[in-house]
Design an enzyme around this catalytic site. Sequence first.
Site, PDB file in Angstrom:
ATOM      1  N   HIS A 181       0.833  -1.198   0.000  1.00  0.00           N
ATOM      2  CA  HIS A 181       0.000   0.000   0.000  1.00  0.00           C
ATOM      3  C   HIS A 181       0.867   1.246   0.000  1.00  0.00           C
ATOM      4  O   HIS A 181       1.825   1.348   0.754  1.00  0.00           O
ATOM      5  CB  HIS A 181      -0.899   0.026   1.247  1.00  0.00           C
ATOM      6  CG  HIS A 181      -1.777   1.244   1.276  1.00  0.00           C
ATOM      7  ND1 HIS A 181      -1.385   2.424   1.862  1.00  0.00           N
ATOM      8  CD2 HIS A 181      -3.010   1.456   0.751  1.00  0.00           C
ATOM      9  CE1 HIS A 181      -2.350   3.313   1.692  1.00  0.00           C
ATOM     10  NE2 HIS A 181      -3.340   2.761   1.035  1.00  0.00           N
TER      11      HIS A 181
ATOM     12  N   ASP B   6     -16.050   0.768   4.896  1.00  0.00           N
ATOM     13  CA  ASP B   6     -15.043   1.767   4.512  1.00  0.00           C
ATOM     14  C   ASP B   6     -15.575   2.692   3.435  1.00  0.00           C
ATOM     15  O   ASP B   6     -15.310   3.886   3.445  1.00  0.00           O
ATOM     16  CB  ASP B   6     -13.762   1.089   4.034  1.00  0.00           C
ATOM     17  CG  ASP B   6     -12.704   2.138   3.699  1.00  0.00           C
ATOM     18  OD1 ASP B   6     -12.281   2.843   4.641  1.00  0.00           O
ATOM     19  OD2 ASP B   6     -12.335   2.282   2.520  1.00  0.00           O
TER      20      ASP B   6
ATOM     21  N   ARG C 209     -16.296  10.827   5.757  1.00  0.00           N
ATOM     22  CA  ARG C 209     -15.105  11.581   6.184  1.00  0.00           C
ATOM     23  C   ARG C 209     -14.789  12.681   5.183  1.00  0.00           C
ATOM     24  O   ARG C 209     -14.406  13.798   5.546  1.00  0.00           O
ATOM     25  CB  ARG C 209     -13.903  10.635   6.321  1.00  0.00           C
ATOM     26  CG  ARG C 209     -13.951   9.774   7.578  1.00  0.00           C
ATOM     27  CD  ARG C 209     -12.920   8.662   7.518  1.00  0.00           C
ATOM     28  NE  ARG C 209     -11.558   9.164   7.391  1.00  0.00           N
ATOM     29  CZ  ARG C 209     -10.544   8.477   6.867  1.00  0.00           C
ATOM     30  NH1 ARG C 209     -10.738   7.252   6.409  1.00  0.00           N
ATOM     31  NH2 ARG C 209      -9.351   9.007   6.791  1.00  0.00           N
TER      32      ARG C 209
ATOM     33  N   SER D  73      -8.924   2.397   7.816  1.00  0.00           N
ATOM     34  CA  SER D  73      -9.394   2.305   6.434  1.00  0.00           C
ATOM     35  C   SER D  73      -8.444   1.450   5.591  1.00  0.00           C
ATOM     36  O   SER D  73      -8.862   0.534   4.875  1.00  0.00           O
ATOM     37  CB  SER D  73      -9.514   3.714   5.854  1.00  0.00           C
ATOM     38  OG  SER D  73      -9.782   3.671   4.471  1.00  0.00           O
TER      39      SER D  73
ATOM     40  N   LYS E  90      -9.080  -2.939   4.552  1.00  0.00           N
ATOM     41  CA  LYS E  90      -9.173  -3.421   3.174  1.00  0.00           C
ATOM     42  C   LYS E  90      -8.132  -4.501   2.884  1.00  0.00           C
ATOM     43  O   LYS E  90      -8.383  -5.436   2.134  1.00  0.00           O
ATOM     44  CB  LYS E  90      -9.035  -2.249   2.195  1.00  0.00           C
ATOM     45  CG  LYS E  90     -10.322  -1.417   2.166  1.00  0.00           C
ATOM     46  CD  LYS E  90     -10.227  -0.265   1.207  1.00  0.00           C
ATOM     47  CE  LYS E  90      -9.321   0.810   1.795  1.00  0.00           C
ATOM     48  NZ  LYS E  90      -9.367   2.054   1.012  1.00  0.00           N
TER      49      LYS E  90
END
Lengths: 438, 438
Positions: free
Chosen positions: A104, A172, A179, A194, A198
Amino acid sequence: MPRTGESDPQGMVIDRAEQSVPADGWLRRALEAKRDGAALNPSTWQRIVAGYVEGTIDDAPVAALLMASAIRGLKGEEIVALTDAMVRSGDVLEFAGATVVDKHSSGGVGDTVSLIVVPLVAACGVPVAKLSGRALAHTGGTLDKLEAIPGVRTDLTPAAFVAQSERLVPADKKLYALRDRTGTVRSIGLIAASIVSKKIAGGAGAIVFDVKAGRGAFMRTLAEARTLASTLVRLASGFGRRASALVSDMEEPLGAAVGTGIETVEARDFLRGDERDPRLSENVLAVAHEMLRVAGVPVDAVAPRTLDALHSGAAYERFVALIEAQGGSRAALESIAPHPHRAPAIAPARGVVVAIDTVAIGELAREAVAADGDFAGIRIVAHIGTPVAAGDVLAEVAGPSLDPARVAAAFTLGEAAPAARPVVACVVRDADLSRSAK
Amino acid sequence: MPRTGESDPQGMVIDRAEQSVPADGWLRRALEAKRDGAALNPSTWQRIVAGYVEGTIDDAPVAALLMASAIRGLKGEEIVALTDAMVRSGDVLEFAGATVVDKHSSGGVGDTVSLIVVPLVAACGVPVAKLSGRALAHTGGTLDKLEAIPGVRTDLTPAAFVAQSERLVPADKKLYALRDRTGTVRSIGLIAASIVSKKIAGGAGAIVFDVKAGRGAFMRTLAEARTLASTLVRLASGFGRRASALVSDMEEPLGAAVGTGIETVEARDFLRGDERDPRLSENVLAVAHEMLRVAGVPVDAVAPRTLDALHSGAAYERFVALIEAQGGSRAALESIAPHPHRAPAIAPARGVVVAIDTVAIGELAREAVAADGDFAGIRIVAHIGTPVAAGDVLAEVAGPSLDPARVAAAFTLGEAAPAARPVVACVVRDADLSRSAK
């Protein structure tokens, strides 16, 4: 408009709506507790997330909770509870066989690392899963970059698979949208929940996070980025996932290319060995090394195996196969090139590049792509610390629409070179991993 | 349920919903600024309140703003801007002629002050407006108390007047409902804006606030209550209204009667001169004196005029007229009495009353009223500081349903009397007023 009221002869004005008996409840008490800085217990987080996804709790109390969480912060056990509740909101994938490594990035400008590292690590024999996204704000999206190659259509991914990914972490999707509307995107705890929810739901067995820090990143300071990095690693470890997090520089665009297709060109050239920007190279290797480590590759084998995959052409072949699987071809990949219209962004005076407005560069590149297509964009020539004379090229604009002067204006020239910044500021590893790696 | 996912041969899992381009906007920037502790400017408050009332802004961002405001606080100029925006959201009344004085109580238990002070001040020749409310949580509502008198129907108030009051400060009705759902009721700035906006829109030319402090009040500590008192006075002064605020004790029920109709009985007896609880008397006189002061009565005349209205029976006659105007009669007023079924709540041991759970007393009294009608309730016999022997009466329960032992359990007995607390801890006056009063 002020109007003259009827005056009550006895001096009593009745306001029926002034007071109403408030419904007392666990949710309001939870909001009050969070407002006052307390930590909520796991069952409360579970109840709120489940209720929000089911629709029995509406936006208003959740918006208030997100704001209180953004201001007061979330304790480690609250982040775990929130993440767990989010994971439970949808399906959870499990991959049979070897540990799948996920990567990520918190998003940057000229950040081609994902495009390069996925085939590179796969070529090292490590199964890779990568949840890829679209462009966000001034940062590029990996899907957009892939689709710049003629014939590549990421929506050719099997329908069943797409449908499946839509069932991952519905909480999410709903929470992120809220958000975004409530000024609560910037919160370490909410960001970490978040991201990690995932990855867990997506079946990742091990995860490497590349947290960008600097003026072009969502985390502006090294300290903030380091906190997010530790939070991510601790959180993933709490779910039994092996994890590492890098904090890497985003004070300026990472590689040379900033755009969509021209970043794909840079990735291709990097993998094929034509050209390897040293900053990009340092980031790619650091991420690849961590991915191999968390996947369980013996520590002594990590660097040699990565270099071998790169130099043997195996990584490039893996990239070609990936493109072909998405409807593209080797020929299409080899044909792509930056927009032929080029114009230099010129240094107005003598000096040293001391800063680059990285958000501006990202936004200008997106403007160029919108006007002149996928292969328009900006190529950074003078990175921070580069001495230039008046008239020297700071950057090259590809495409006729973008005024090079606007690109030049994103460069700040000064007297002396600023202190050098490492591309990778630090690596945070989970305790078990660092023990087993020694 | 974990399920085995299809693994993408090329290692790319597509998550189309992961990222979306957020809509950038002034509202989100305002929320982020408030989140980070900045003050919003008046035009931003105006835009948010107007948009919320019109429906162009929905609950979610406003809920987040309320939470950020509750945690970060509001600066004086923000409270003025918010109040102004709330006033502008609806109609504004203006009374012709003399300055109309309004009185606001932050709500307490056994708080009969409004019922007494409105006719008392009116009898002093000062026009009084009073926005009265229903019971809220454990505290009683003035309308409920009035309607306990046979024949009195506050909804006999002219329809035009009711409709008018419903057009006052629609923003407050919407914001209060949202605060109630989002754990953001307890916020000095939001409370002050809510109270003062209604007074301004209601046409008050001068206002006296009675801020209750203690375990039976919404403000638990003297410090909190003092802050609210100063905020209210500064805010009202900012709108050109003469104002005073008392901070008065709510560590225990104010008067003797706690209920609905039995508080009306206490008010009647007070005005008629049959019985005047000394604590209630101190609070009534302090409020009445401030109301006369802010209405412009010369400072030397304030106390004599009040006492005269009370002792001459003029205040009581004014009360009778008020009851008659609402459909009641002198005979009905004179006929009311506490429920004939009485039972004592007994001290289990020797000691001094050191604390009374005032919220519990308020809630038990409401239970009694719900079970046995308007004239059920609790009569406090032993206030804090009273020495008792085992078997002495702490309180008297009116009505057969409420178990006196539950009422006795709300009393804490100790060894020594706690330090005496004044009924009125302090009075905050606006600067101009305090100058002109000297």
